[in-house]
Design an enzyme around this catalytic site. Structure first.
Site, PDB file in Angstrom:
ATOM      1  N   ASP A  42       4.827   0.764  11.959  1.00  0.00           N
ATOM      2  CA  ASP A  42       3.593   0.150  11.456  1.00  0.00           C
ATOM      3  C   ASP A  42       3.413  -1.294  11.910  1.00  0.00           C
ATOM      4  O   ASP A  42       2.374  -1.909  11.612  1.00  0.00           O
ATOM      5  CB  ASP A  42       3.545   0.229   9.918  1.00  0.00           C
ATOM      6  CG  ASP A  42       3.224   1.637   9.430  1.00  0.00           C
ATOM      7  OD1 ASP A  42       2.887   2.498  10.262  1.00  0.00           O
ATOM      8  OD2 ASP A  42       3.315   1.880   8.205  1.00  0.00           O
TER       9      ASP A  42
ATOM     10  N   LYS B 152       0.836  -1.206   0.000  1.00  0.00           N
ATOM     11  CA  LYS B 152       0.000   0.000   0.000  1.00  0.00           C
ATOM     12  C   LYS B 152       0.873   1.259   0.000  1.00  0.00           C
ATOM     13  O   LYS B 152       0.651   2.174  -0.784  1.00  0.00           O
ATOM     14  CB  LYS B 152      -0.899   0.012   1.244  1.00  0.00           C
ATOM     15  CG  LYS B 152      -1.581   1.336   1.488  1.00  0.00           C
ATOM     16  CD  LYS B 152      -2.435   1.324   2.741  1.00  0.00           C
ATOM     17  CE  LYS B 152      -1.729   1.724   4.012  1.00  0.00           C
ATOM     18  NZ  LYS B 152      -1.430   3.159   4.150  1.00  0.00           N
ATOM     19  N   ASN B 153       1.856   1.292   0.889  1.00  0.00           N
ATOM     20  CA  ASN B 153       2.647   2.516   1.036  1.00  0.00           C
ATOM     21  C   ASN B 153       3.564   2.756  -0.163  1.00  0.00           C
ATOM     22  O   ASN B 153       4.043   3.872  -0.357  1.00  0.00           O
ATOM     23  CB  ASN B 153       3.458   2.484   2.328  1.00  0.00           C
ATOM     24  CG  ASN B 153       2.575   2.712   3.546  1.00  0.00           C
ATOM     25  OD1 ASN B 153       1.382   2.978   3.411  1.00  0.00           O
ATOM     26  ND2 ASN B 153       3.154   2.605   4.729  1.00  0.00           N
TER      27      ASN B 153
ATOM     28  N   ARG C 242      -8.622  -0.167   4.981  1.00  0.00           N
ATOM     29  CA  ARG C 242      -7.765   0.829   4.338  1.00  0.00           C
ATOM     30  C   ARG C 242      -6.435   0.213   3.934  1.00  0.00           C
ATOM     31  O   ARG C 242      -5.806   0.672   2.977  1.00  0.00           O
ATOM     32  CB  ARG C 242      -7.478   1.989   5.303  1.00  0.00           C
ATOM     33  CG  ARG C 242      -8.608   2.958   5.483  1.00  0.00           C
ATOM     34  CD  ARG C 242      -8.122   4.158   6.268  1.00  0.00           C
ATOM     35  NE  ARG C 242      -6.765   4.477   5.852  1.00  0.00           N
ATOM     36  CZ  ARG C 242      -5.757   4.768   6.675  1.00  0.00           C
ATOM     37  NH1 ARG C 242      -5.954   4.819   7.970  1.00  0.00           N
ATOM     38  NH2 ARG C 242      -4.556   5.023   6.210  1.00  0.00           N
TER      39      ARG C 242
ATOM     40  N   ARG D 258       0.542  15.030  12.826  1.00  0.00           N
ATOM     41  CA  ARG D 258       1.475  14.618  11.777  1.00  0.00           C
ATOM     42  C   ARG D 258       1.737  15.811  10.852  1.00  0.00           C
ATOM     43  O   ARG D 258       1.040  16.012   9.875  1.00  0.00           O
ATOM     44  CB  ARG D 258       0.913  13.417  11.010  1.00  0.00           C
ATOM     45  CG  ARG D 258       0.806  12.199  11.898  1.00  0.00           C
ATOM     46  CD  ARG D 258       0.155  11.030  11.204  1.00  0.00           C
ATOM     47  NE  ARG D 258       1.013  10.417  10.213  1.00  0.00           N
ATOM     48  CZ  ARG D 258       0.660   9.302   9.563  1.00  0.00           C
ATOM     49  NH1 ARG D 258      -0.489   8.730   9.792  1.00  0.00           N
ATOM     50  NH2 ARG D 258       1.474   8.787   8.672  1.00  0.00           N
TER      51      ARG D 258
ATOM     52  N   CYS E 165      -4.535  12.963  13.238  1.00  0.00           N
ATOM     53  CA  CYS E 165      -5.204  11.681  13.033  1.00  0.00           C
ATOM     54  C   CYS E 165      -5.051  10.884  14.321  1.00  0.00           C
ATOM     55  O   CYS E 165      -4.439  11.353  15.281  1.00  0.00           O
ATOM     56  CB  CYS E 165      -4.618  10.928  11.841  1.00  0.00           C
ATOM     57  SG  CYS E 165      -2.924  10.451  12.093  1.00  0.00           S
TER      58      CYS E 165
HETATM   59  C1  UD1 Z   1       4.646   6.911   6.222  1.00  0.00           C
HETATM   60  C2  UD1 Z   1       3.729   5.734   6.077  1.00  0.00           C
HETATM   61  C3  UD1 Z   1       3.162   5.320   7.438  1.00  0.00           C
HETATM   62  C4  UD1 Z   1       4.295   5.100   8.442  1.00  0.00           C
HETATM   63  C5  UD1 Z   1       5.224   6.297   8.478  1.00  0.00           C
HETATM   64  C6  UD1 Z   1       6.458   6.079   9.340  1.00  0.00           C
HETATM   65  C7  UD1 Z   1       2.808   5.980   3.846  1.00  0.00           C
HETATM   66  C8  UD1 Z   1       1.621   6.226   3.012  1.00  0.00           C
HETATM   67  N1  UD1 Z   1       2.641   6.078   5.176  1.00  0.00           N
HETATM   68  O1  UD1 Z   1       3.865   8.018   6.687  1.00  0.00           O
HETATM   69  O2  UD1 Z   1       2.408   4.125   7.268  1.00  0.00           O
HETATM   70  O3  UD1 Z   1       3.757   4.893   9.725  1.00  0.00           O
HETATM   71  O4  UD1 Z   1       5.681   6.598   7.140  1.00  0.00           O
HETATM   72  O5  UD1 Z   1       7.178   4.988   8.882  1.00  0.00           O
HETATM   73  O6  UD1 Z   1       3.870   5.649   3.353  1.00  0.00           O
HETATM   74  N2  UD1 Z   1       7.366  14.463  10.490  1.00  0.00           N
HETATM   75  C9  UD1 Z   1       7.681  15.779  10.748  1.00  0.00           C
HETATM   76  N3  UD1 Z   1       7.526  16.691   9.738  1.00  0.00           N
HETATM   77  C10 UD1 Z   1       7.112  16.331   8.485  1.00  0.00           C
HETATM   78  C11 UD1 Z   1       6.827  14.987   8.233  1.00  0.00           C
HETATM   79  C12 UD1 Z   1       6.963  14.072   9.262  1.00  0.00           C
HETATM   80  O7  UD1 Z   1       8.068  16.142  11.856  1.00  0.00           O
HETATM   81  O8  UD1 Z   1       6.995  17.189   7.608  1.00  0.00           O
HETATM   82  C13 UD1 Z   1       7.513  13.462  11.567  1.00  0.00           C
HETATM   83  C14 UD1 Z   1       6.219  12.688  11.837  1.00  0.00           C
HETATM   84  O9  UD1 Z   1       5.385  13.372  12.742  1.00  0.00           O
HETATM   85  C15 UD1 Z   1       6.751  11.397  12.389  1.00  0.00           C
HETATM   86  C16 UD1 Z   1       8.044  11.187  11.580  1.00  0.00           C
HETATM   87  O10 UD1 Z   1       8.396  12.461  11.098  1.00  0.00           O
HETATM   88  O11 UD1 Z   1       7.101  11.554  13.745  1.00  0.00           O
HETATM   89  C17 UD1 Z   1       7.925  10.213  10.440  1.00  0.00           C
HETATM   90  O12 UD1 Z   1       6.788  10.532   9.648  1.00  0.00           O
HETATM   91  P1  UD1 Z   1       6.739  10.269   8.086  1.00  0.00           P
HETATM   92  O13 UD1 Z   1       7.856   9.356   7.675  1.00  0.00           O
HETATM   93  O14 UD1 Z   1       6.637  11.561   7.375  1.00  0.00           O
HETATM   94  O15 UD1 Z   1       5.353   9.519   7.938  1.00  0.00           O
HETATM   95  P2  UD1 Z   1       4.467   9.484   6.633  1.00  0.00           P
HETATM   96  O16 UD1 Z   1       5.362   9.617   5.456  1.00  0.00           O
HETATM   97  O17 UD1 Z   1       3.331  10.422   6.783  1.00  0.00           O
END
Ligand code: UD1
Length: 422
Positions: A308, A22-23, A400, A122, A117
């Site tokens: 995850d 999915k990701n 999902r 996030r 969420c």
């Molecule tokens: C992706 C995955 C999700 C997984 C997560 C962490 C998808 C669709 N989703 O989510 O299933 O749980 O990676 O492996 O691929 N952060 C910031 N600033 C930002 C972005 C992130 O501080 O701009 C922080 C987040 O709050 C979190 C960490 O960085 O603590 C990692 O998040 P991130 O890797 O961005 O998660 P997603 O890409 O949203």
């Protein structure tokens, strides 16, 4: 809304085919916004999140058609709408990964801010920092991010945040950089296999990306991208969930389409606990020792133990012989499953971002509530081994991210039914 009714007990035995990731597929679908001409994506799982992304891309002028056995064809036919509305972004945070490709191809992207969420706040500051470094102007209006640029220019960008790298942040910046003028270097890029898979798809479209899957990604901008044909990698989180299901029920499950090399931290942890994981042509066989050992685990960006699978591993450790500590370093509030597992007789104490799990002899079936995707999976796993009947309500969360999970579990011998929630 549906619920699952699970009667615990049966040992899982047999084979399960792991679906496409999915990701990986969500950003790959978004990447087709960059292409002139049609793209084909194979092994796309049948999931609610994929339908959401198809709907969003449809609103952004892409024609999406479904072929046989998980094939999707996507082609942009109209570039006049560049607004990802809150209605859709709210349903699926990953919608945010249209930001980079829209900006790169159309010079404008308007994307609703995803908001919070169930697993905590996030932010997307890293995404925006990266796009700004490439020359985008970013504004906020009525809860939407509006990114504009006449021309994006390659730059050196540090993408590390307080919790390490960002998976979708890296995807967004990489997708924006592929058509920028000159060279972009992303430092502290996310190393997840899904990022490498996105880069493989982009390169097949004509992009020039090196180093994806490592902390330094280099992108040489190109003028144009074409459609491509891509088969997505297997879902390592689904694979890990089935491994834990096998271990919990003292079963023996063979997983096909499972890349153990993408899951070394998970395999290592399972082996520490006493689970037997062996390679088996293109997949793995997972069986369980009679006694599960306790362990300590900390979630980390790849190649560390994935957040995850934190909830699912917690279910397993609920039945280990002693005390385990689980520390959540990616989403410190991601512990919604603790209260529900406790309703089933688990002994878990939360201390900040750590949960101390004291193993119990057995879990006891109960009505429980799914709160997010992976927490729901943890509750289904608990139901498989609990004494008596477990009802997991609100399983739309699980739909999902897990393709036909109840059918796959039933084929392995589990007693699980889907029923409408009264
Ligand atoms: C992706 C995955 C999700 C997984 C997560 C962490 C998808 C669709 N989703 O989510 O299933 O749980 O990676 O492996 O691929 N952060 C910031 N600033 C930002 C972005 C992130 O501080 O701009 C922080 C987040 O709050 C979190 C960490 O960085 O603590 C990692 O998040 P991130 O890797 O961005 O998660 P997603 O890409 O949203």
């Amino acid at each position: 809304m549906d619920k699952f009714i699970i009667k615990g007990g049966p040992r899982l035995k047999g084979s399960v085919d792991i679906s496409g990731s999915k990701n990986a597929v969500l950003p790959i679908m978004a990447a087709t916004l960059l292409a002139s001409g049609p793209s084909t994506i194979r092994r796309v799982p049948g999931l609610a999140d994929i339908s959401h992304m198809s709907q969003l891309l449809g609103e952004l002028g892409t024609s999406v058609s479904q072929g046989d056995s998980g094939m999707l064809r996507l082609e942009v036919t109209d570039e006049s709408h560049s607004h990802a509305r809150y209605d859709l972004v709210r349903k699926m945070r990953a919608s945010v990964c249209v930001l980079g490709p829209l900006l790169a191809k159309r010079g404008i992207a308007r994307v609703a801010m995803p908001g919070g969420c169930a697993i905590g706040s996030r932010p997307i500051d890293l995404h925006l920092r990266g796009l700004r470094a490439l020359g985008a102007k970013i504004e906020l209006e009525s809860g939407d991010v509006i990114a504009t640029a006449d021309k994006l220019k390659g730059a050196s960008i540090f993408l590390g945040g307080p919790f390490g790298s960002s998976v979708l942040g890296t995807a967004n910046v990489m997708m924006a950089a592929v058509m920028a003028e000159g060279t972009t270097v992303i430092e502290s890029a996310a190393c997840e296999p899904e990022v490498a898979d996105l880069a493989a798809h982009l390169n097949a479209m004509g992009a020039r990306i090196r180093g994806a899957g490592t902390p330094r990604v280099t992108v040489e901008g190109v003028k144009e991208l074409r459609g491509a044909d891509h088969e997505v990698i297997p879902d390592r989180i689904e694979a890990g969930t089935f491994m834990i299901a096998s271990a919990l029920t003292n079963g023996e499950v063979k997983l096909s389409h499972c890349r153990l090399d993408d899951m070394l931290a998970v395999v290592d942890k399972l082996r520490d606990i006493g689970v037997i994981v062996e390679r088996d042509d293109g997949g793995a066989v997972v069986a369980s020792a009679r006694r599960l050992e306790p362990t300590d685990v900390t979630t980390q960006p790849y190649p560390g133990f994935p957040t995850d699978l934190q909830a699912q591993l917690m279910t397993l450790l609920c039945l280990a012989d002693g005390n385990s500590a689980i520390t959540e370093k990616i989403f410190p509030d991601r512990f919604m499953h603790v209260a529900e597992l406790s309703r089933m007789g688990a002994n878990i104490r939360k201390e900040g971002p750590t949960a101390i799990v004291t193993g119990v002899k057995r879990l006891i079936g109960a009505p429980v509530m799914a709160s997010d995707l992976r927490a729901s999976a943890a509750l289904v796993l608990a139901g498989l081994v609990a004494r008596g009947e477990t009802t997991v309500n609100r399983v739309y969360h699980i739909d999902r991210g897990y393709e036909r999970i109840e059918e796959k579990l039933r084929a392995l011998g589990a007693d699980i039914e889907r029923a409408p929630e009264e």
